[in-house]
Design an enzyme around this catalytic site. Structure first.
Site, mmCIF file in Angstrom:
data_model
loop_
_atom_site.group_PDB
_atom_site.id
_atom_site.type_symbol
_atom_site.label_atom_id
_atom_site.label_comp_id
_atom_site.label_asym_id
_atom_site.label_seq_id
_atom_site.Cartn_x
_atom_site.Cartn_y
_atom_site.Cartn_z
ATOM 1 N N SER A 1 70.935 25.509 -33.247
ATOM 2 C CA SER A 1 69.773 25.244 -34.105
ATOM 3 C C SER A 1 68.877 24.159 -33.536
ATOM 4 O O SER A 1 67.680 24.132 -33.810
ATOM 5 C CB SER A 1 70.241 24.815 -35.501
ATOM 6 O OG SER A 1 70.752 25.892 -36.221
ATOM 7 N N ASP B 1 62.830 28.194 -41.466
ATOM 8 C CA ASP B 1 64.092 27.475 -41.643
ATOM 9 C C ASP B 1 64.349 27.262 -43.134
ATOM 10 O O ASP B 1 63.961 28.101 -43.944
ATOM 11 C CB ASP B 1 64.007 26.137 -40.881
ATOM 12 C CG ASP B 1 65.367 25.663 -40.385
ATOM 13 O OD1 ASP B 1 66.141 25.168 -41.219
ATOM 14 O OD2 ASP B 1 65.653 25.793 -39.189
ATOM 15 N N HIS C 1 68.021 20.314 -42.182
ATOM 16 C CA HIS C 1 68.036 21.173 -40.999
ATOM 17 C C HIS C 1 66.621 21.472 -40.513
ATOM 18 O O HIS C 1 66.296 21.302 -39.333
ATOM 19 C CB HIS C 1 68.772 22.462 -41.369
ATOM 20 C CG HIS C 1 69.139 23.337 -40.230
ATOM 21 N ND1 HIS C 1 68.297 24.304 -39.738
ATOM 22 C CD2 HIS C 1 70.273 23.423 -39.499
ATOM 23 C CE1 HIS C 1 68.907 24.947 -38.745
ATOM 24 N NE2 HIS C 1 70.106 24.431 -38.584
#
Length: 550
Positions: free
Chosen positions: A461, A66, A292
């Protein structure tokens, strides 16, 4: 009436953090029958697990490929993987693996000098910039036959780039006008109410008879409530940050002249190059990528023992961080190397919440996925957030090799919501009866963000690490399962749901079961029951007799 970009804000920015000492609500753990929420039945699953022998040996390693992870987060630090053969911070490659000081993992988007890459071009921008001088003004008829496939790629990338660049510019211009209007409105509101801070209490019952001020106060009060913010200064700051993100799309993602790769110092076109980057897997706590990545890591494995904050799905794992996805499109070379690094350092499940629509180096990614499969590693990939049918518009990494064969150790995941009604599928989720394997919770998922905080984010995600967490539990308690068997169990235990749902990107009602290969939502409890039943069936099979040698 102003329209507040709620979904966009949830997708790209953390909301207000929760105090670390308080547990947070996580609907994705709930049970469809008992709680009337389309979660994965985590509590029921752990009741079942208490009846099974505890896993033996070291915790399972799960890689999160990521944009980085906050390694100091109170709910993550205990569950992070540590390279046992590397001495932190001594500037030496102690384990001689080619990656110096890789204590928590590796960053393929950093330079040896410690700098990090945060914003990249989109892949169509890179392709168009690379091939523009070669093919501009030419037609298929004037291009040699040997180059026509590349010319076709150039034409597709050019068309996509021009359309997306125009769209990004228009969106930025409209949002900038709106931001200017918001600043003026809030200044007038403060002056009219004779205050310096506009908080929720004041906006709910403003002390004025001016109808224009009352309308404005009501509008911004609604925005504060929806975004869970304390005052309009925080709200305006949110709008500014969103505007900055839109500006980055124009200035970087869709800018032909922008080239950040010299910062990394590798040879971008050499897909065989392995050893570049740095050990800074966090890069920056404030960067969207670290937000994220930290969120994805928490979904999988946030500390289940400390009774505070959020809880991950898997309790017997360690998270290995590999950074290769900055804001913009990841490079195929970095993705391939990230997969190989994760596999070589013991990962058995890899979560990949990134994607794009052009993949010029797909052959390298395919080979890395084959390598992972040969080493017994399951890959879990997010389907994408563009409400597209990915049977018709391929999103990469795609579920098939270049030769058209299905990738047996890859699961592709769409995003679902908490209610079994028209909103069962998340409105942004990609879908595909042949290309998306299963859906999983991905709407307003509460998890870890940098600074030991928590926030709800939405996207496929978030759905992918939910499935990675399920796979990690299965592999921890049933270590004999192969990637293909894990995939089969997760898919088979996701029972088809024939709910009429709003097809993403349309107002058309369709059968939810037609939007993926399984037609269902993943469920940890059901997956564990199936794994247990299959193990029992294997144990009951009589041993094969072998002929004696005379």
């Amino acid at each position: 009436m102003k329209s507040f970009p709620i979904l966009a804000a949830l997708l790209v920015l953390p909301l207000a953090g929760r105090a670390q000492s308080q547990p947070v609500e996580q609907w994705h753990h709930l049970d469809p029958a008992a709680d009337h929420a389309m979660g994965i039945s985590t509590a029921r699953a752990y009741e079942l697990l208490r009846q099974l022998p505890a896993p033996k040996g070291a915790p399972l390693i799960v890689a999160v490929i990521d944009g980085g992870i906050d390694t100091a987060h109170a709910d993550l630090r205990r569950v992070l993987w540590h390279n046992p053969r590397e001495v932190a911070g001594n500037g030496l490659d102690d384990d001689h693996n080619g990656y110096t000081d890789d204590v928590y993992g590796w960053n393929f988007t950093g330079g040896r000098d410690g700098r990090n890459l945060f914003v990249e071009q989109k892949e169509e921008t890179r392709i168009y910039a690379r091939l523009k001088d070669r093919y501009e003004g030419k037609t298929a008829a004037t291009v040699p036959a040997a180059n026509r496939a590349e010319f076709q790629l150039y034409e597709q990338a050019k068309a996509e780039y021009l359309a997306r660049r125009a769209e990004a510019e228009a969106q930025l211009q409209a949002d900038t006008r709106q931001l200017t209007e918001d600043r003026a409105n809030l200044t007038r509101l403060k002056q009219g109410l004779k205050v310096t801070v506009l908080d929720s209490a004041l906006l709910r019952r403003p002390t004025t008879a001016d109808t224009a001020l009352l309308r404005s106060a009501s509008m911004y009060y609604g925005g504060l409530r929806q975004m869970r913010l304390p005052n309009t200064d925080s709200l305006l700051n949110r709008f500014v940050r969103y505007n900055e993100k839109l500006r980055k799309r124009v200035d970087y993602a869709y800018n032909l002249a922008y080239n950040p790769r010299p910062l990394v110092g590798d040879h971008p076109d050499d897909l065989t190059e392995r050893h570049y980057g740095n050990a800074d897997v966090m890069a920056s706590r404030s960067d969207h990528g670290t937000v994220h990545g930290s969120h994805c890591a928490g979904i999988i494995a946030a500390d289940r023992r400390n009774a505070v904050g959020s809880q991950g799905i898997a309790d017997q794992v360690r998270i290995l961080s590999v950074r290769c996805a900055p804001d913009g499109d990841e490079r195929d070379k970095d993705v391939a190397n990230a997969i190989r690094y994760a596999v070589d350092h013991g990962a058995k499940v890899i979560s990949m919440s990134f994607g794009k629509y052009f993949s010029p180096g797909k052959a390298a990614v395919d080979e890395a996925m084959r390598y992972a499969g040969a080493k017994g590693v399951l890959l879990v990939h997010a389907a994408g957030n563009d409400h597209l049918d990915v049977d018709k518009t391929t999103q990469y990494p795609s579920p098939r090799f270049l030769n058209g064969q299905d990738i047996p150790n890859l699961l592709t995941v769409g995003a679902s919501g908490p209610t079994n009604n028209e909103q069962l599928i998340a409105p942004f989720s990609n879908y595909g009866q042949q290309s998306v394997d299963v859906f999983a919770p991905g709407l307003n998922i509460m998890s870890t963000v940098p600074g030991s905080q928590y926030a709800p984010l939405s996207g496929t995600s978030m759905a992918a690490p939910v499935v990675a967490g399920v796979a990690a539990v299965l592999k921890s308690y049933f270590p004999q399962l192969t990637p293909a068997e894990l995939k089969h169990i997760i898919m088979q235990s996701a029972r088809p749901l024939h709910t009429q749902v709003m097809k993403p990107g349309t107002k058309q009602l369709v059968d939810f079961a037609t939007l993926s290969r399984t037609g269902g939502v993943v469920n940890l409890y059901e997956a564990l029951k199936l794994a247990q039943a299959q193990q029992a069936a294997v144990a009951k099979k009589p041993a094969r007799k072998t002929a004696r040698k005379s």
